[in-house]
Scaffold this motif. Structure first.
Motif, PDB file in Angstrom:
ATOM      1  N   SER A   1       6.355  -1.976  24.096  1.00  0.00           N
ATOM      2  CA  SER A   1       6.340  -3.150  24.977  1.00  0.00           C
ATOM      3  C   SER A   1       7.700  -3.372  25.643  1.00  0.00           C
ATOM      4  O   SER A   1       8.728  -2.873  25.188  1.00  0.00           O
ATOM      5  N   HIS A   2       7.645  -4.132  26.731  1.00  0.00           N
ATOM      6  CA  HIS A   2       8.855  -4.506  27.474  1.00  0.00           C
ATOM      7  C   HIS A   2       9.020  -6.028  27.427  1.00  0.00           C
ATOM      8  O   HIS A   2       9.144  -6.696  28.457  1.00  0.00           O
ATOM      9  N   VAL A   3       9.008  -6.545  26.206  1.00  0.00           N
ATOM     10  CA  VAL A   3       9.062  -7.997  26.013  1.00  0.00           C
ATOM     11  C   VAL A   3      10.365  -8.578  26.543  1.00  0.00           C
ATOM     12  O   VAL A   3      10.378  -9.652  27.152  1.00  0.00           O
ATOM     13  N   GLU A   4      11.466  -7.872  26.331  1.00  0.00           N
ATOM     14  CA  GLU A   4      12.759  -8.406  26.773  1.00  0.00           C
ATOM     15  C   GLU A   4      12.789  -8.611  28.282  1.00  0.00           C
ATOM     16  O   GLU A   4      13.342  -9.591  28.785  1.00  0.00           O
ATOM     17  N   GLY A   5      12.178  -7.688  29.012  1.00  0.00           N
ATOM     18  CA  GLY A   5      12.125  -7.833  30.465  1.00  0.00           C
ATOM     19  C   GLY A   5      11.305  -9.040  30.875  1.00  0.00           C
ATOM     20  O   GLY A   5      11.651  -9.757  31.818  1.00  0.00           O
ATOM     21  N   MET A   6      10.206  -9.276  30.148  1.00  0.00           N
ATOM     22  CA  MET A   6       9.373 -10.436  30.440  1.00  0.00           C
ATOM     23  C   MET A   6      10.120 -11.740  30.153  1.00  0.00           C
ATOM     24  O   MET A   6      10.025 -12.717  30.902  1.00  0.00           O
ATOM     25  N   LEU A   7      10.863 -11.749  29.056  1.00  0.00           N
ATOM     26  CA  LEU A   7      11.608 -12.955  28.687  1.00  0.00           C
ATOM     27  C   LEU A   7      12.693 -13.278  29.710  1.00  0.00           C
ATOM     28  O   LEU A   7      12.968 -14.445  29.991  1.00  0.00           O
ATOM     29  N   SER A   8      13.320 -12.247  30.271  1.00  0.00           N
ATOM     30  CA  SER A   8      14.347 -12.489  31.288  1.00  0.00           C
ATOM     31  C   SER A   8      13.732 -13.094  32.544  1.00  0.00           C
ATOM     32  O   SER A   8      14.320 -13.974  33.183  1.00  0.00           O
ATOM     33  N   LYS A   9      12.518 -12.630  32.893  1.00  0.00           N
ATOM     34  CA  LYS A   9      11.826 -13.218  34.042  1.00  0.00           C
ATOM     35  C   LYS A   9      11.466 -14.677  33.769  1.00  0.00           C
ATOM     36  O   LYS A   9      11.583 -15.537  34.643  1.00  0.00           O
ATOM     37  N   LEU A  10      11.038 -14.934  32.532  1.00  0.00           N
ATOM     38  CA  LEU A  10      10.677 -16.304  32.153  1.00  0.00           C
ATOM     39  C   LEU A  10      11.906 -17.210  32.190  1.00  0.00           C
ATOM     40  O   LEU A  10      11.836 -18.365  32.626  1.00  0.00           O
ATOM     41  N   SER A  11      13.038 -16.685  31.761  1.00  0.00           N
ATOM     42  CA  SER A  11      14.283 -17.464  31.791  1.00  0.00           C
ATOM     43  C   SER A  11      14.697 -17.777  33.223  1.00  0.00           C
ATOM     44  O   SER A  11      15.215 -18.866  33.515  1.00  0.00           O
ATOM     45  N   ALA A  12      14.468 -16.836  34.125  1.00  0.00           N
ATOM     46  CA  ALA A  12      14.810 -17.053  35.533  1.00  0.00           C
ATOM     47  C   ALA A  12      13.974 -18.190  36.124  1.00  0.00           C
ATOM     48  O   ALA A  12      14.481 -19.031  36.878  1.00  0.00           O
ATOM     49  N   GLN A  13      12.685 -18.221  35.750  1.00  0.00           N
ATOM     50  CA  GLN A  13      11.827 -19.304  36.230  1.00  0.00           C
ATOM     51  C   GLN A  13      12.263 -20.646  35.648  1.00  0.00           C
ATOM     52  O   GLN A  13      12.231 -21.678  36.334  1.00  0.00           O
ATOM     53  N   ALA A  14      12.680 -20.634  34.388  1.00  0.00           N
ATOM     54  CA  ALA A  14      13.163 -21.869  33.760  1.00  0.00           C
ATOM     55  C   ALA A  14      14.423 -22.371  34.459  1.00  0.00           C
ATOM     56  O   ALA A  14      14.611 -23.581  34.642  1.00  0.00           O
ATOM     57  N   ALA A  15      15.286 -21.448  34.872  1.00  0.00           N
ATOM     58  CA  ALA A  15      16.508 -21.833  35.580  1.00  0.00           C
ATOM     59  C   ALA A  15      16.173 -22.450  36.935  1.00  0.00           C
ATOM     60  O   ALA A  15      16.788 -23.439  37.351  1.00  0.00           O
ATOM     61  N   ASP A  16      15.188 -21.873  37.626  1.00  0.00           N
ATOM     62  CA  ASP A  16      14.763 -22.440  38.914  1.00  0.00           C
ATOM     63  C   ASP A  16      14.200 -23.844  38.726  1.00  0.00           C
ATOM     64  O   ASP A  16      14.454 -24.746  39.531  1.00  0.00           O
ATOM     65  N   LEU A  17      13.437 -24.021  37.657  1.00  0.00           N
ATOM     66  CA  LEU A  17      12.849 -25.333  37.373  1.00  0.00           C
ATOM     67  C   LEU A  17      13.935 -26.361  37.067  1.00  0.00           C
ATOM     68  O   LEU A  17      13.874 -27.507  37.531  1.00  0.00           O
ATOM     69  N   GLU A  18      14.932 -25.964  36.312  1.00  0.00           N
ATOM     70  CA  GLU A  18      16.036 -26.866  35.981  1.00  0.00           C
ATOM     71  C   GLU A  18      16.819 -27.242  37.241  1.00  0.00           C
ATOM     72  O   GLU A  18      17.262 -28.387  37.391  1.00  0.00           O
ATOM     73  N   ASN A  19      16.959 -26.295  38.147  1.00  0.00           N
ATOM     74  CA  ASN A  19      17.665 -26.563  39.398  1.00  0.00           C
ATOM     75  C   ASN A  19      16.923 -27.606  40.235  1.00  0.00           C
ATOM     76  O   ASN A  19      17.529 -28.533  40.790  1.00  0.00           O
ATOM     77  N   ILE A  20      15.605 -27.476  40.304  1.00  0.00           N
ATOM     78  CA  ILE A  20      14.797 -28.449  41.040  1.00  0.00           C
ATOM     79  C   ILE A  20      14.895 -29.822  40.383  1.00  0.00           C
ATOM     80  O   ILE A  20      15.033 -30.845  41.061  1.00  0.00           O
ATOM     81  N   TYR A  21      14.842 -29.849  39.064  1.00  0.00           N
ATOM     82  CA  TYR A  21      14.925 -31.125  38.346  1.00  0.00           C
ATOM     83  C   TYR A  21      16.251 -31.827  38.626  1.00  0.00           C
ATOM     84  O   TYR A  21      16.289 -33.044  38.871  1.00  0.00           O
ATOM     85  N   SER A  22      17.345 -31.061  38.603  1.00  0.00           N
ATOM     86  CA  SER A  22      18.658 -31.668  38.820  1.00  0.00           C
ATOM     87  C   SER A  22      18.784 -32.244  40.226  1.00  0.00           C
ATOM     88  O   SER A  22      19.454 -33.256  40.437  1.00  0.00           O
ATOM     89  N   LYS A  23      18.121 -31.614  41.204  1.00  0.00           N
ATOM     90  CA  LYS A  23      18.203 -32.082  42.584  1.00  0.00           C
ATOM     91  C   LYS A  23      17.248 -33.248  42.858  1.00  0.00           C
ATOM     92  O   LYS A  23      17.529 -34.099  43.702  1.00  0.00           O
ATOM     93  N   ALA A  24      16.121 -33.256  42.158  1.00  0.00           N
ATOM     94  CA  ALA A  24      15.086 -34.245  42.464  1.00  0.00           C
ATOM     95  C   ALA A  24      15.129 -35.484  41.580  1.00  0.00           C
ATOM     96  O   ALA A  24      14.598 -36.530  41.966  1.00  0.00           O
ATOM     97  N   SER A  25      15.742 -35.403  40.415  1.00  0.00           N
ATOM     98  CA  SER A  25      15.680 -36.520  39.467  1.00  0.00           C
ATOM     99  C   SER A  25      16.343 -37.776  40.023  1.00  0.00           C
ATOM    100  O   SER A  25      15.817 -38.891  39.882  1.00  0.00           O
ATOM    101  N   TYR A  26      17.503 -37.610  40.682  1.00  0.00           N
ATOM    102  CA  TYR A  26      18.176 -38.781  41.244  1.00  0.00           C
ATOM    103  C   TYR A  26      17.321 -39.432  42.322  1.00  0.00           C
ATOM    104  O   TYR A  26      17.186 -40.659  42.366  1.00  0.00           O
ATOM    105  N   ARG A  27      16.729 -38.602  43.193  1.00  0.00           N
ATOM    106  CA  ARG A  27      15.915 -39.150  44.274  1.00  0.00           C
ATOM    107  C   ARG A  27      14.703 -39.891  43.733  1.00  0.00           C
ATOM    108  O   ARG A  27      14.327 -40.953  44.236  1.00  0.00           O
ATOM    109  N   MET A  28      14.078 -39.361  42.696  1.00  0.00           N
ATOM    110  CA  MET A  28      12.920 -40.030  42.120  1.00  0.00           C
ATOM    111  C   MET A  28      13.315 -41.356  41.469  1.00  0.00           C
ATOM    112  O   MET A  28      12.598 -42.355  41.574  1.00  0.00           O
TER     113      MET A  28
END
Length: 280
Positions: free
Chosen positions: A244-271
């Motif tokens: 399996s290539h689990v480590e590669g999948m986890l890195s992709k998942l971490s990248a999506q989590a980072a994108d989500l955190e970036n959106i949260y940091s930008k949108a939380s104040y406005r909300m």
């Protein structure tokens, strides 16, 4: 700051925004500028105008200032996200209808062009006219033409002593028009009504800034949701494989989590700001 100074500061903050009594007819025009790191530039622009008019400058620490400039007054307010500059003009009572120069920027003898030329970004502009009783034969079609709007909201208040009409469209000059027909409301109550109507229109638009944020990030969130689902399904399959290539999948998942955190940091104040404006 000792207790007395603190109480005085809080009292000044609460009572500084005095209502303008309208003993007759008049108008209240407000420009709202978004503060995007250039608040001092906007204040400097206003101070240069006041200096030309022979007025003292607005102190840097001041949140509210009012100036009598002869045939009109200028009100300045400074908030966390915006600065407002308002022109208040009063004249003799009208028995019926609005002034002939209502909503005519060229004939009202107010520094409208100066306000438009401000270095601050104009977020909203409100033009409220105060007149006499509603004229006879005031139909919906006539109000639509007067307000330059596709739809007009109307209401009576103070036991029918006054009628207010809102145009939610923006006219050709960039203003949201409001008309207030006064039958029998006394000056002090009329002044409070005018102030509250302008505040209502101000914060109505500010609250909608949250809608723009949701629109901007909504598609990105949908994309992240879809990608996370795909990665999760693929991860479940990879775990079953001996090579399996689990480590590669986890890195992709971490990248999506980072994108989500970036959106949260930008949108939380406005909300949070949107909730605050809605509460106001």
């Amino acid at each position: 700051m000792d207790a007395v100074d603190l109480r005085r500061t809080l009292s000044d903050e609460l009572h500084a925004r005095a209502f303008d009594n309208f003993s007759g007819s008049g108008r209240f025009i407000r420009f709202i500028y978004l503060v995007e790191g250039n608040a001092d530039v906007i204040v400097e622009y206003v101070n240069k105008f006041l200096e030309r008019e022979g007025q003292a400058p607005i102190p840097l620490s001041s949140k509210f200032s009012s100036f009598n400039l002869g045939h009109y007054s200028l009100d300045f307010e400074r908030h966390t996200e915006f600065i407002s500059v308002s022109f208040i003009q009063k004249y003799d009572s009208l028995l019926v209808g609005l002034s002939p120069d209502a909503y005519n920027a060229r004939s009202v003898a107010l520094p409208i062009e100066w306000a438009h030329a401000s270095p601050g970004q104009i977020f909203h502009a409100i033009w409220l006219e105060v007149g006499g009783e509603p004229p006879d034969g005031l139909t919906e079609q006539k109000m639509l033409q007067l307000m330059q709007a596709r739809a007009v909201a109307a209401n009576q208040f103070s036991d029918g002593a006054a009628q207010v009409y809102f145009a939610f469209d923006i006219d050709a000059a960039g203003f949201s028009r409001v008309a207030l027909f006064n039958k029998s409301m006394v000056a002090s109550r009329l002044g409070r009504a005018v102030q509250r109507i302008v505040e209502l229109e101000t914060y109505r638009l500010l609250a909608l800034l949250g809608f723009a944020t949701v629109t901007e990030y909504g598609s990105k969130l949908d994309s992240i949701t879809r990608h996370v689902g795909e990665i999760t399904n693929e991860l479940a399959e990879q775990i079953k494989q001996p090579d399996s290539h689990v480590e590669g999948m986890l890195s992709k998942l971490s990248a999506q989590a980072a994108d989500l955190e970036n959106i949260y940091s930008k949108a939380s104040y406005r909300m949070a700001a949107t909730k605050a404006y809605d509460s106001i």
